[in-house]
Design an enzyme around this catalytic site. Structure first.
Site, mmCIF file in Angstrom:
data_model
loop_
_atom_site.group_PDB
_atom_site.id
_atom_site.type_symbol
_atom_site.label_atom_id
_atom_site.label_comp_id
_atom_site.label_asym_id
_atom_site.label_seq_id
_atom_site.Cartn_x
_atom_site.Cartn_y
_atom_site.Cartn_z
ATOM 1 N N ASP A 1 0.832 -1.199 0.000
ATOM 2 C CA ASP A 1 0.000 0.000 0.000
ATOM 3 C C ASP A 1 0.870 1.254 0.000
ATOM 4 O OD1 ASP A 1 -2.337 -1.451 0.100
ATOM 5 O OD2 ASP A 1 -2.621 -1.216 2.263
ATOM 6 N N ASN B 1 -20.079 -3.268 0.296
ATOM 7 C CA ASN B 1 -20.488 -1.939 0.719
ATOM 8 C C ASN B 1 -21.622 -1.474 -0.185
ATOM 9 O OD1 ASN B 1 -19.370 -0.784 -1.645
ATOM 10 N ND2 ASN B 1 -17.411 -0.405 -0.643
ATOM 11 N N GLY C 1 -23.881 2.104 9.814
ATOM 12 C CA GLY C 1 -23.900 0.717 10.257
ATOM 13 C C GLY C 1 -23.937 -0.274 9.120
ATOM 14 N N ASP D 1 -11.889 -4.041 5.550
ATOM 15 C CA ASP D 1 -11.142 -5.264 5.850
ATOM 16 C C ASP D 1 -11.313 -5.669 7.308
ATOM 17 O OD1 ASP D 1 -10.224 -5.430 3.251
ATOM 18 O OD2 ASP D 1 -8.389 -4.309 3.660
ATOM 19 N N ARG E 1 -7.783 5.297 13.150
ATOM 20 C CA ARG E 1 -6.326 5.295 12.969
ATOM 21 C C ARG E 1 -5.988 5.407 11.491
ATOM 22 N NH1 ARG E 1 -6.662 -0.237 16.324
ATOM 23 N NH2 ARG E 1 -7.194 0.655 18.358
ATOM 24 N N GLY F 1 -4.061 4.435 7.998
ATOM 25 C CA GLY F 1 -3.575 3.227 7.350
ATOM 26 C C GLY F 1 -4.609 2.130 7.309
#
Length: 312
Positions: free
Chosen positions: A14, A181, A217, A244, A277, A279
């Site tokens: 990445d 999604n 949600g 993920d 966070r 990343g």
């Protein structure tokens, strides 16, 4: 009992660029921070599941390069079994990720060695897949590998429709639970209310459907039940790893025998924590964190029900 998962999927590097806002077509936006980390939806979901207490085997391919060796070593450090990660003549894959200050992102992927993951690699792990509590796979690897893995799993599977591509009928019918999604779900069956989109996805043949809705949600549906699970309120920094984290957590919960609605609640907590966070891999939470947030979310839900009172 420790759940046993096999992840058949991608591994790549990445490159994450933080920007003030996402660029428009043809526009250049200067970056504020560049991070390089190990990624790939398959590898990230494998690490997510391992951090949440599962025993995890990874099936996939990396290049014969320094990046490939680093990816394998990092998975090993995370407790993921890499005995079925093979080398390919292509270079290791790359993901180019732009993240704006509000946490939204844009991602482009060069598959590289991921393209070498096919039926043969899956067949070599066939006994593992048959014995596992759950198979977890995605669409960043060639479709023949996904199809064969689902066949071997015999319905004990979680298929993440990312990145979306049209799927043959046999893949839909062999999938256990499908998770997507709202964008991917819409691509699969067209637009509409989330309830209608979920119903049309279920009609394609899987045993269950979960559609993630970001801060709102998720929505789940099977032949027996369905409903919306509300989001968990957190301060969002970067949404890159949320999907993920959600998929890894959902797989662990289902493999542990939790009912689908409770599993979605638990996965929502993992996904929410990942957005706090920067990343993707770095942001994946550990089991203790998810359990704390899950207990808090359940307590809030109970208090809200008490305030509302019984429905006549």
């Amino acid at each position: 009992m420790i759940p046993r998962l096999v992840v058949v999927g991608s591994l790549h590097v990445d490159l994450v660029l933080r920007v003030s806002r996402l660029p428009k077509a043809g526009e250049t936006v200067l970056g504020e921070e560049l991070r390089v980390g190990m990624g790939g939806k398959g590898a990230n979901q494998a690490v997510a599941a391992a951090r949440l207490g599962a025993r995890v085997w990874m099936v996939g391919k990396v290049g014969r390069d320094e990046e490939g060796r680093r990816m394998v070593e990092e998975l090993r450090r995370e407790g993921v079994d890499v005995s079925h990660v093979r080398e390919d003549r292509r270079p290791s894959g790359r993901a180019l990720i732009l993240v704006e200050r509000g946490g939204e992102n844009m991602i482009g992927v060069y598959p590289g060695a991921d393209l070498g993951c096919g039926r043969r690699e899956v067949e070599e792990a066939g006994d593992l897949i048959r014995r596992a509590d759950l198979l977890l796979t995605q669409l960043e690897i060639p479709l023949p590998a996904v199809r064969r893995a689902l066949e071997l799993a015999g319905g004990r599977s979680l298929l993440n429709l990312a990145p979306y591509r049209p799927l043959p009928e046999e893949v839909w019918k062999r999938a256990g639970v499908v998770v997507a999604n709202r964008v991917e779900a819409g691509q699969a069956v067209g637009g509409g209310r989330v309830e209608e989109v979920a119903r049309r996805l279920l009609e394609k043949g899987p045993k269950g459907v979960v559609i993630t809705l970001g801060e709102r949600g998720a929505y789940f549906l099977t032949e027996e039940e369905g409903g919306r699970v509300p989001g968990v309120r957190v301060r969002v920094r970067d949404s890159t790893g949320a999907g993920d984290a959600f998929c890894g957590a959902l797989a662990v919960a289902l493999a542990s025998g939790r009912p689908l609605e409770e599993a979605v609640w638990w996965a929502n907590c993992a996904g929410a924590l990942a957005t706090t966070r920067m990343g993707a891999r770095e942001a994946l939470p550990f089991r203790e964190e998810v359990e704390r947030l899950f207990r808090r979310a359940k307590n809030l839900r109970v208090r809200e029900r008490r305030r509302v009172g019984p429905v006549a």
